[in-house]
Scaffold this motif. Structure first.
Motif, PDB file in Angstrom:
ATOM      1  N   SER A  10       0.662  -1.232   0.086  1.00  0.00           N
ATOM      2  CA  SER A  10      -0.041   0.067   0.083  1.00  0.00           C
ATOM      3  C   SER A  10       0.853   1.309  -0.161  1.00  0.00           C
ATOM      4  N   GLN A  26      -5.772   1.714   3.171  1.00  0.00           N
ATOM      5  CA  GLN A  26      -5.425   1.607   4.104  1.00  0.00           C
ATOM      6  C   GLN A  26      -4.669   2.658   4.582  1.00  0.00           C
ATOM      7  N   ARG A  76      -6.399   6.049   5.097  1.00  0.00           N
ATOM      8  CA  ARG A  76      -7.208   5.888   6.439  1.00  0.00           C
ATOM      9  C   ARG A  76      -6.375   6.243   7.511  1.00  0.00           C
TER      10      ARG A  76
END
Length: 308
Positions: free
Chosen positions: A250, A297, A300
């Motif tokens: 990510s 992710q 977030r």
């Protein structure tokens, strides 16, 4: 036991910067050398060079033993990979390298949608759905960059559509790899399938459309093919996979979005390609959407930090 993947550091950022620069200039080099070697022939030759190098790597490190139970998925992935480069090659005849760079990198959106439908563990979350909506809104707005008030630029719109189809094929290739036995096979074997099927298919297409006659090995044409075959398709992909084994995917995905920015910049600076305001605003929406989809992710975590 494999080492735990860690957060990206300064070294990873420098490597990703170099990779994104290489990937971003790829479309520009294809278009730059198109007058000497047809884009389809460039794609076929680069895939051939890379396939030989990857085959040598497989002979050295092993991996051929996975062929009996992966070849069907390999053919599917290779066919999609070949279609991707066919769309890129033909699309670059009609649209700019800058446009191609942005539309090609919509692939993560199509990957996310495909995995959402096929793998329960890959269900999309609210931020990712927001990213998909933002990306497709940006695509629609960017397409308007091929339209002027005086006339409709059908050639550019068709080229942009081919760029989007190339992104769809790239995304579908990833879905095939993730949902088949290729996910358990060595990375080099998966890459070999894609390259060897791609070169075979593109050579057939080049023969059928008489593109062999459009090959002149000038310094520019030769440099373009060697750069794509050795640096892009072989070395940079192996470095990328090496990074994925050591750092969080990510985090790397966030940095990879520099690629279309480099592509647009090189297209404007090196080829003198014009950019409309519609396309610029649409491209920004596309990149923001892809960031939300691929690095949800990471986004977030950053939102939590900012809120607290």
């Amino acid at each position: 036991m494999s080492a735990e993947r860690r957060q990206t550091d300064g070294f990873a950022l420098k490597v990703m910067l170099g990779l994104c620069l290489i990937w971003g200039i790829q479309q520009v080099t294809i278009k730059w050398a198109a007058a000497d070697i047809a884009p389809v022939m460039q794609a076929a030759m680069r895939s051939g060079i890379s396939a030989v190098l990857v085959a040598m790597l497989l002979c050295w490190r092993g991996g051929w033993g996975h062929v009996p139970y992966t070849w069907r998925a390999g053919l599917a992935a290779g066919s999609l990979f070949g279609l991707e480069f066919l769309f890129i090659a033909e699309g670059l005849k009609l649209t700019s390298a800058a446009h191609m760079s942005v539309f090609l990198y919509t692939a993560p959106v199509f990957t996310a949608l495909g995995l959402h439908a096929l793998l329960p563990g890959e269900r999309l979350r609210p931020l990712q759905w927001l990213g998909i909506a933002l990306a497709f809104s940006g695509i629609a707005f960017a397409f308007a960059g091929g339209i002027s008030w005086e006339h409709l630029d059908r050639r550019m719109l068709l080229g942009d559509a081919m760029g989007l189809m190339a992104g769809l094929c790239w995304g579908a290739t990833t879905v095939v790899v993730r949902t088949s036995r290729l996910s358990e096979a060595p990375v080099a074997l998966t890459l070999f399938y894609q390259l060897i099927v791609c070169v075979a298919g593109l050579l057939v297409i080049a023969l059928a459309t008489d593109q062999f006659s459009h090959v002149t090995f000038t310094p520019i044409g030769t440099a373009s093919v060697l750069f794509q075959g050795v640096v892009v398709s072989f070395a940079s992909f192996l470095i990328w996979f090496w990074l994925l084994r050591r750092y969080l995917a990510s985090n790397l995905a966030v940095f990879s979005f520099m690629t279309p920015l480099f592509g647009v910049t090189f297209g404007v600076v090196l080829l003198g390609e014009p950019l409309s305001m519609n396309f610029i605003l649409g491209a920004v929406c596309v990149l923001l959407g892809i960031t939300l989809v691929s690095a949800e992710q990471w986004v977030r975590r950053r939102l939590r930090i900012w809120i607290t």
